[in-house]
Design an enzyme around this catalytic site. Sequence first.
Site, PDB file in Angstrom:
ATOM      1  CE  LYS A  71       4.203  -8.781  -2.250  1.00 28.07           C
ATOM      2  NZ  LYS A  71       4.524  -7.442  -1.750  1.00 28.07           N
ATOM      3  CG  ASP A 108       7.988  -5.521  -1.207  1.00 28.60           C
ATOM      4  OD1 ASP A 108       8.186  -5.147  -2.378  1.00 28.60           O
ATOM      5  OD2 ASP A 108       7.030  -6.238  -0.864  1.00 28.60           O
TER       6      ASP A 108
HETATM    7  P1  NDP Z   1      -1.785  -4.393   3.506  1.00 32.79           P
HETATM    8  O1  NDP Z   1      -3.204  -4.520   3.125  1.00 32.79           O
HETATM    9  O2  NDP Z   1      -1.026  -5.615   3.888  1.00 32.79           O
HETATM   10  O3  NDP Z   1      -1.680  -3.372   4.760  1.00 32.79           O
HETATM   11  C1  NDP Z   1      -2.332  -2.151   4.746  1.00 32.79           C
HETATM   12  C2  NDP Z   1      -2.015  -1.364   6.028  1.00 32.79           C
HETATM   13  O4  NDP Z   1      -2.588  -0.076   5.905  1.00 32.79           O
HETATM   14  C3  NDP Z   1      -2.587  -1.998   7.282  1.00 32.79           C
HETATM   15  O5  NDP Z   1      -1.717  -1.763   8.352  1.00 32.79           O
HETATM   16  C4  NDP Z   1      -3.896  -1.232   7.465  1.00 32.79           C
HETATM   17  O6  NDP Z   1      -4.327  -1.160   8.811  1.00 32.79           O
HETATM   18  C5  NDP Z   1      -3.475   0.146   7.008  1.00 32.79           C
HETATM   19  N1  NDP Z   1      -4.600   0.967   6.538  1.00 32.79           N
HETATM   20  C6  NDP Z   1      -5.291   0.815   5.389  1.00 32.79           C
HETATM   21  N2  NDP Z   1      -6.234   1.766   5.284  1.00 32.79           N
HETATM   22  C7  NDP Z   1      -6.142   2.533   6.416  1.00 32.79           C
HETATM   23  C8  NDP Z   1      -6.831   3.673   6.898  1.00 32.79           C
HETATM   24  N3  NDP Z   1      -7.831   4.219   6.206  1.00 32.79           N
HETATM   25  N4  NDP Z   1      -6.451   4.211   8.074  1.00 32.79           N
HETATM   26  C9  NDP Z   1      -5.431   3.662   8.784  1.00 32.79           C
HETATM   27  N5  NDP Z   1      -4.745   2.573   8.380  1.00 32.79           N
HETATM   28  C10 NDP Z   1      -5.094   2.015   7.216  1.00 32.79           C
HETATM   29  O7  NDP Z   1      -1.083  -3.631   2.308  1.00 32.79           O
HETATM   30  P2  NDP Z   1       0.466  -3.625   1.925  1.00 32.79           P
HETATM   31  O8  NDP Z   1       1.258  -3.454   3.155  1.00 32.79           O
HETATM   32  O9  NDP Z   1       0.764  -4.791   1.068  1.00 32.79           O
HETATM   33  O10 NDP Z   1       0.567  -2.340   0.987  1.00 32.79           O
HETATM   34  C11 NDP Z   1       0.476  -1.029   1.534  1.00 32.79           C
HETATM   35  C12 NDP Z   1       0.902  -0.030   0.468  1.00 32.79           C
HETATM   36  O11 NDP Z   1       2.267  -0.223   0.167  1.00 32.79           O
HETATM   37  C13 NDP Z   1       0.150  -0.154  -0.874  1.00 32.79           C
HETATM   38  O12 NDP Z   1      -0.221   1.132  -1.292  1.00 32.79           O
HETATM   39  C14 NDP Z   1       1.211  -0.748  -1.804  1.00 32.79           C
HETATM   40  O13 NDP Z   1       1.017  -0.352  -3.146  1.00 32.79           O
HETATM   41  C15 NDP Z   1       2.471  -0.120  -1.238  1.00 32.79           C
HETATM   42  N6  NDP Z   1       3.704  -0.836  -1.575  1.00 32.79           N
HETATM   43  C16 NDP Z   1       4.715  -0.097  -2.139  1.00 32.79           C
HETATM   44  C17 NDP Z   1       5.902  -0.688  -2.464  1.00 32.79           C
HETATM   45  C18 NDP Z   1       6.981   0.136  -3.079  1.00 32.79           C
HETATM   46  O14 NDP Z   1       7.970  -0.446  -3.554  1.00 32.79           O
HETATM   47  N7  NDP Z   1       6.877   1.458  -3.074  1.00 32.79           N
HETATM   48  C19 NDP Z   1       6.147  -2.134  -2.224  1.00 32.79           C
HETATM   49  C20 NDP Z   1       5.030  -2.803  -1.590  1.00 32.79           C
HETATM   50  C21 NDP Z   1       3.850  -2.165  -1.285  1.00 32.79           C
HETATM   51  P3  NDP Z   1      -5.170  -2.362   9.509  1.00 32.79           P
HETATM   52  O15 NDP Z   1      -4.169  -3.393   9.903  1.00 32.79           O
HETATM   53  O16 NDP Z   1      -5.818  -1.713  10.663  1.00 32.79           O
HETATM   54  O17 NDP Z   1      -6.156  -2.849   8.466  1.00 32.79           O
END
Ligand code: NDP
Length: 286
Positions: A71, A108
Site C-alpha cells: 500500500k 478503506d
Molecule cells: P496493522 O498491522 O497496520 O495494525 C495493527 C494495529 O493493531 C496496530 O495498531 C497494533 O498495535 C494493534 N494490535 C495488534 N494486535 C494487538 C494486541 N494484541 N493488542 C493491542 N493492539 C494490537 O494492521 P491493519 O491496520 O492493516 O489491519 C487491522 C485490521 O483491520 C485487520 O484485521 C484487517 O483485516 C482489518 N481491515 C478491515 C478493513 C475493512 O474494510 N473492514 C479494511 C482494512 C483492514 P501496535 O502498533 O502496538 O503493534
Amino acid sequence: MNKNYRAELTGVFGDPVDGNPTGVMEEAGYEALGLNFRYITMKVTPQDFPDAMRAVKALHMRGVNLTMPHKIQVLDYLDERSEAADIIGAVNTVVVREDGKLFGENTDGKGFVEALHRAGVTLDKKHVTILGAGGAARAIAVECALAGAKDIAIINRTLSRAQELAELICKRTKAKGTALAWKANMAVPAQTDILVNATCIGLMPDCGALPDLDYDTITSQMTVSDVVFNPSFTGFLAEAQKRGAKTVSGLGMLACQGARNFTLWTGKEAPLEIMEQKLCEEFGEA
Ligand code: NDP
C-alpha cells in the site's frame, strides 16, 4: 458485428493474499450488472512488485487493489493521487485512466465513513476514539477528520505510533488528534461519540479475543464499530450492543469500500446490497 471476447481486468496484489475475500464481492457485482469484467487475486512479492505494476499497463487492466505489503510502495508508481491518499500516505486502489495514467485512492476509510452513513450516523463535530494506529486506523482517522469530526483520540499499545498519527491529524486536517497509551482495563473517553476497533483483535479464528477495555464505560449514546469483518458480528460489537450502543460492522465497511472500487473502475453505481450479501454467504452468515 464483431464480438468482443476481451475481458476488462481488475484484481488485487498482495502477499499473503490467499485469504483475501475482495474478489468474491467484486465478481458478484460484475455478474449482477452483466459486465465483462474479471477480478483476479494475485500473489505479488515485494521484489516482483515493479514487474507487476508494469503488467497493470501492459495488460491494459482497468485497475487494481493493493493489500499488504504494497500500500505504500505503490505511491512511487502513481501519476496522481487523491487528497485523502496523500494525507494517509497509502493507497489501496489504483485506477488506470483512459490515457494510461495511474490514479491512486484509499477507499478503506471512505468505506468506514459510508458504513456509518448507512447506519444514519454522521461525523460532523463528533468525538471519535480509535483503538489501534496501523494502516486501517490511519485511513479511518484521516477520513473521519475530512468528514468533519471534531477530534480523534488514538489509543494504541505502541504509544509512538499513536503520537505519530495524532500529529498527522493535527497537521493535515482541521480536527484535533490526541494520543493515549493503551492501559489495562482502559476506560473509553467519556466524550466519545464513535468508538472503533481498528486492530485485528477478534479476527477469525481468535474470535473470542476482545480489546482490553472497561466495557461498562461504553454508553447507549455511542456508536461502536469494528474493522474486523470475519466474523461480521464480533465479540467487541456484542459487548457494545449489551450496553445499548448502536453497532456498525466491519463487513459493512468492507462492502462499502468494495463498492467504491467498483464504481472507480467501471463508472457504474455498484450493487452494494448484492456485494454485501455475497460476503455474508462467503463467511457462512447468510
Ligand atoms: P496493522 O498491522 O497496520 O495494525 C495493527 C494495529 O493493531 C496496530 O495498531 C497494533 O498495535 C494493534 N494490535 C495488534 N494486535 C494487538 C494486541 N494484541 N493488542 C493491542 N493492539 C494490537 O494492521 P491493519 O491496520 O492493516 O489491519 C487491522 C485490521 O483491520 C485487520 O484485521 C484487517 O483485516 C482489518 N481491515 C478491515 C478493513 C475493512 O474494510 N473492514 C479494511 C482494512 C483492514 P501496535 O502498533 O502496538 O503493534
